[in-house]
Design an enzyme around this catalytic site. Structure first.
Site, mmCIF file in Angstrom:
data_model
loop_
_atom_site.group_PDB
_atom_site.id
_atom_site.type_symbol
_atom_site.label_atom_id
_atom_site.label_comp_id
_atom_site.label_asym_id
_atom_site.label_seq_id
_atom_site.Cartn_x
_atom_site.Cartn_y
_atom_site.Cartn_z
ATOM 1 N N LYS A 86 0.780 -1.252 0.000
ATOM 2 C CA LYS A 86 0.000 0.000 0.000
ATOM 3 C C LYS A 86 0.806 1.293 0.000
ATOM 4 C CE LYS A 86 -0.325 0.412 4.975
ATOM 5 N NZ LYS A 86 -1.075 0.886 6.120
ATOM 6 N N SER A 126 -9.639 2.596 -2.902
ATOM 7 C CA SER A 126 -9.107 3.835 -2.320
ATOM 8 C C SER A 126 -9.661 5.041 -3.065
ATOM 9 C CB SER A 126 -7.587 3.799 -2.450
ATOM 10 O OG SER A 126 -7.042 5.078 -2.235
ATOM 11 N N TYR A 151 0.638 1.925 -7.456
ATOM 12 C CA TYR A 151 -0.285 1.488 -6.398
ATOM 13 C C TYR A 151 -1.721 1.863 -6.756
ATOM 14 C CZ TYR A 151 -3.073 1.763 -2.144
ATOM 15 O OH TYR A 151 -4.098 1.635 -1.242
ATOM 16 N N LYS A 155 -5.400 -0.475 -7.819
ATOM 17 C CA LYS A 155 -6.775 -0.382 -7.302
ATOM 18 C C LYS A 155 -7.760 -0.233 -8.466
ATOM 19 C CE LYS A 155 -5.698 -0.843 -3.016
ATOM 20 N NZ LYS A 155 -5.915 -2.144 -2.389
ATOM 21 N N PHE A 180 -11.277 6.704 2.283
ATOM 22 C CA PHE A 180 -10.557 7.971 2.339
ATOM 23 C C PHE A 180 -9.376 7.753 3.318
ATOM 24 C CE2 PHE A 180 -12.663 10.879 -0.567
ATOM 25 C CZ PHE A 180 -13.533 9.959 -1.116
ATOM 26 N N PRO A 296 5.445 15.970 -4.048
ATOM 27 C CA PRO A 296 4.950 15.689 -5.399
ATOM 28 C C PRO A 296 3.806 14.673 -5.358
ATOM 29 C CG PRO A 296 7.346 15.496 -5.310
ATOM 30 C CD PRO A 296 6.873 15.679 -3.900
HETATM 31 P P1 NAD Z 1 -1.560 -3.174 6.019
HETATM 32 O O1 NAD Z 1 -0.278 -3.258 5.285
HETATM 33 O O2 NAD Z 1 -1.533 -2.786 7.452
HETATM 34 O O3 NAD Z 1 -2.346 -4.561 5.907
HETATM 35 C C1 NAD Z 1 -2.233 -5.402 4.790
HETATM 36 C C2 NAD Z 1 -2.001 -6.812 5.323
HETATM 37 O O4 NAD Z 1 -1.936 -7.704 4.210
HETATM 38 C C3 NAD Z 1 -0.688 -6.952 6.090
HETATM 39 O O5 NAD Z 1 -0.930 -7.644 7.302
HETATM 40 C C4 NAD Z 1 0.201 -7.780 5.151
HETATM 41 O O6 NAD Z 1 1.100 -8.583 5.872
HETATM 42 C C5 NAD Z 1 -0.837 -8.565 4.381
HETATM 43 N N1 NAD Z 1 -0.450 -8.989 3.026
HETATM 44 C C6 NAD Z 1 0.007 -8.209 2.003
HETATM 45 N N2 NAD Z 1 0.214 -8.949 0.920
HETATM 46 C C7 NAD Z 1 -0.133 -10.232 1.236
HETATM 47 C C8 NAD Z 1 -0.177 -11.457 0.529
HETATM 48 N N3 NAD Z 1 0.217 -11.545 -0.747
HETATM 49 N N4 NAD Z 1 -0.600 -12.561 1.171
HETATM 50 C C9 NAD Z 1 -0.999 -12.514 2.469
HETATM 51 N N5 NAD Z 1 -0.985 -11.382 3.192
HETATM 52 C C10 NAD Z 1 -0.567 -10.251 2.585
HETATM 53 O O7 NAD Z 1 -2.520 -2.191 5.195
HETATM 54 P P2 NAD Z 1 -3.893 -1.508 5.594
HETATM 55 O O8 NAD Z 1 -3.644 -0.073 5.855
HETATM 56 O O9 NAD Z 1 -4.584 -2.333 6.600
HETATM 57 O O10 NAD Z 1 -4.645 -1.593 4.203
HETATM 58 C C11 NAD Z 1 -5.519 -2.653 3.891
HETATM 59 C C12 NAD Z 1 -6.045 -2.472 2.478
HETATM 60 O O11 NAD Z 1 -6.687 -1.199 2.380
HETATM 61 C C13 NAD Z 1 -4.986 -2.490 1.398
HETATM 62 O O12 NAD Z 1 -5.523 -3.145 0.260
HETATM 63 C C14 NAD Z 1 -4.754 -1.029 1.104
HETATM 64 O O13 NAD Z 1 -4.294 -0.829 -0.209
HETATM 65 C C15 NAD Z 1 -6.160 -0.479 1.275
HETATM 66 N N6 NAD Z 1 -6.178 0.971 1.594
HETATM 67 C C16 NAD Z 1 -5.487 1.439 2.680
HETATM 68 C C17 NAD Z 1 -5.484 2.804 2.960
HETATM 69 C C18 NAD Z 1 -4.704 3.347 4.120
HETATM 70 O O14 NAD Z 1 -4.482 4.563 4.169
HETATM 71 N N7 NAD Z 1 -4.291 2.540 5.087
HETATM 72 C C19 NAD Z 1 -6.210 3.701 2.131
HETATM 73 C C20 NAD Z 1 -6.927 3.177 1.057
HETATM 74 C C21 NAD Z 1 -6.903 1.806 0.796
HETATM 75 N N1 UFG Z 2 1.699 15.111 5.207
HETATM 76 C C1 UFG Z 2 2.581 16.057 5.708
HETATM 77 N N2 UFG Z 2 3.715 15.612 6.304
HETATM 78 C C2 UFG Z 2 4.014 14.282 6.429
HETATM 79 C C3 UFG Z 2 3.098 13.337 5.918
HETATM 80 C C4 UFG Z 2 1.956 13.789 5.299
HETATM 81 O O1 UFG Z 2 2.347 17.251 5.607
HETATM 82 O O2 UFG Z 2 5.076 13.945 6.969
HETATM 83 C C5 UFG Z 2 0.467 15.580 4.569
HETATM 84 C C6 UFG Z 2 0.373 15.201 3.114
HETATM 85 O O3 UFG Z 2 0.999 16.172 2.299
HETATM 86 C C7 UFG Z 2 -1.135 15.128 2.904
HETATM 87 C C8 UFG Z 2 -1.665 14.701 4.268
HETATM 88 O O4 UFG Z 2 -0.626 14.957 5.200
HETATM 89 O O5 UFG Z 2 -1.616 16.397 2.619
HETATM 90 C C9 UFG Z 2 -2.063 13.247 4.341
HETATM 91 O O6 UFG Z 2 -0.972 12.471 3.844
HETATM 92 P P1 UFG Z 2 -0.925 10.887 3.995
HETATM 93 O O7 UFG Z 2 0.357 10.429 3.381
HETATM 94 O O8 UFG Z 2 -1.224 10.492 5.396
HETATM 95 O O9 UFG Z 2 -2.180 10.420 3.139
HETATM 96 P P2 UFG Z 2 -2.495 10.645 1.592
HETATM 97 O O10 UFG Z 2 -3.769 11.414 1.553
HETATM 98 O O11 UFG Z 2 -1.366 11.179 0.842
HETATM 99 O O12 UFG Z 2 -2.643 9.123 1.114
HETATM 100 C C10 UFG Z 2 -3.651 8.278 1.601
HETATM 101 C C11 UFG Z 2 -3.165 6.820 1.675
HETATM 102 C C12 UFG Z 2 -2.877 6.272 0.302
HETATM 103 C C13 UFG Z 2 -4.039 6.497 -0.621
HETATM 104 C C14 UFG Z 2 -4.436 7.947 -0.613
HETATM 105 C C15 UFG Z 2 -5.660 8.154 -1.420
HETATM 106 O O13 UFG Z 2 -1.988 6.743 2.449
HETATM 107 O O14 UFG Z 2 -2.700 4.869 0.418
HETATM 108 O O15 UFG Z 2 -4.725 8.374 0.718
HETATM 109 O O16 UFG Z 2 -5.857 9.510 -1.658
HETATM 110 F F1 UFG Z 2 -3.718 6.138 -1.882
#
Ligand code: NAD
Ligand code: UFG
Length: 336
Positions: A86, A126, A151, A155, A180, A296
């Protein structure tokens, strides 16, 4: 009888919180995880919170034989597919690893689900699929835009694959949840986010800075066209997000040959500076931060329309950004 739900990536951040809510609502979750981005101790945390034994299969979702064996042994009624890589930045330097893990795991999963007649799927998508939105809040009718990172592209590809598979399969029903920004941790402090290395996400960086693990937070730009000049996001408490998954299983129940995608956010935009000041309030300490260059690829502002999630899932957020930051801080203090 309890329905069994396979939770791929169930040891991860959002997956582990969802396991708690599944158990609370009478489901029997079965975790599949290879621990590439999580720790085995998560299972202990889950068992302390739920007072139930949590079933886990350690293995890789891209391993077809392993997946077929787990499905044959557990006979699930549905799947919540979290497992994926992710990190947006890392995906730019390791595109093949991202396409391989995120796309192949989904293909294997859909094949195995078909074989055992398991017909309900909730997929982690996402808000990144919307790119830079023209209008706010972002509704599900807002156009998706070409992904700017591998990434984000995984999705979009995954949503298309699921949609196409539903067309071909009269029994399958699936929903892609477009998250979000999930933040926070379980209020018990027993599970939370475990970022490896330097966090790229805002809230883990904030809590690690406050805990003295990082010198200072850099706010990536304060010259945006937003009320205070910093980026605006829709930060949702991970426990609220977890509950939306259980509601989505209810929504899918009884449906066949059905595909839908739903925003999961709060409907409220919060700026980076607001996150900092709210964190200072809940943690009762000053945060060391500076204003730096824009990062960026950052979208100026984005937040969700919640009309659809409220209507079709019968779900609303219950927790605030303040709650989430308090819980994130509590978790940080526990993990040190
Ligand atoms: P995370 O990395 O904490 O959890 C993902 C889990 O999947 C981990 O425990 C990892 O070990 C496991 N994993 C990855 N690849 C694997 C595989 N091939 N086989 C078995 N296990 C595997 O991430 P998260 O934040 O919990 O995110 C969960 C989902 O939500 C992801 O698909 C991510 O892309 C999506 N998502 C997350 C965010 C965010 O900001 N956290 C935002 C939008 C979407
Ligand atoms: N930010 C800072 N300083 C930091 C880290 C983040 O100012 O050290 C700011 C970023 O510029 C952004 C905000 O905090 O404005 C949130 O940043 P995050 O990296 O926490 O989250 P993003 O919105 O960039 O990304 C998240 C998820 C991605 C997903 C995306 C979808 O992490 O997986 O939302 O919009 F793809």
């Amino acid at each position: 009888m309890e329905k069994t739900i396979i939770v791929t990536g169930g040891a991860g951040y959002i997956g582990s919180h969802t396991v708690v809510e599944l158990i609370a609502q009478g489901y029997k979750p079965v975790i599949i995880d290879n621990f590439c981005n999580s720790e085995k101790s998560v299972v202990k945390g889950l068992e302390s919170i739920t007072k139930k034994e949590v079933k886990l299969y350690e293995g890789d979702c891209t391993d077809r034989n392993f997946m077929a064996q787990v499905f044959a042994e557990t006979n699930p009624s549905g799947v919540i597919h979290f497992a994926a890589y992710k990190a947006v930045g890392e995906s730019v330097s390791k595109p093949l690893a991202y396409y391989k893990n995120n796309v192949i795991s989904l293909l294997v999963l859909l094949e195995v689900m078909k074989e055992v007649n398991c017909n309900q799927l909730v997929f982690s998508s996402s808000c990144t699929v919307y790119g830079t939105p023209e209008k706010l809040p972002v509704t599900e009718q807002s156009p998706t835009q070409k992904a700017i990172s591998p990434y984000g592209n995984t999705k979009q590809i995954a949503e298309d694959i699921i949609k196409d598979q539903v067309v071909s399969d009269a029994d399958l029903s699936a929903v892609a949840l477009r998250y979000f920004n999930p933040i926070g941790a379980h209020p018990s402090g027993l599970i939370g986010e475990l970022p490896l290395g330097t966090p790229s996400n805002l809230v883990p960086f904030v809590t690690q800075t406050a805990a003295g693990l990082r010198n200072e937070l850099t706010i990536f730009g304060n010259d945006y066209n937003t009320p205070d000049g910093t980026n605006v996001r829709d930060y949702i408490h991970v426990v609220d997000l977890a509950k939306a998954h259980v509601k989505t299983l209810d929504y899918l129940s009884g449906k066949t040959n059905f595909y839908d995608f739903i925003n999961v956010g709060t409907g409220k935009g919060t700026s980076v500076l607001e996150i900092v000041t709210t964190f200072e309030k809940v943690s009762e300490q000053k945060l060391n931060y500076k204003i730096g260059q824009r990062r960026p690829g950052d979208v100026e502002q984005i937040y969700a329309s919640v009309d659809k999630s409220e209507k079709v899932l019968n779900w609303q957020t219950e927790l605030s950004v303040e709650d989430a930051l308090r819980d994130a801080w509590n978790w940080q203090l526990k993990i040190g």
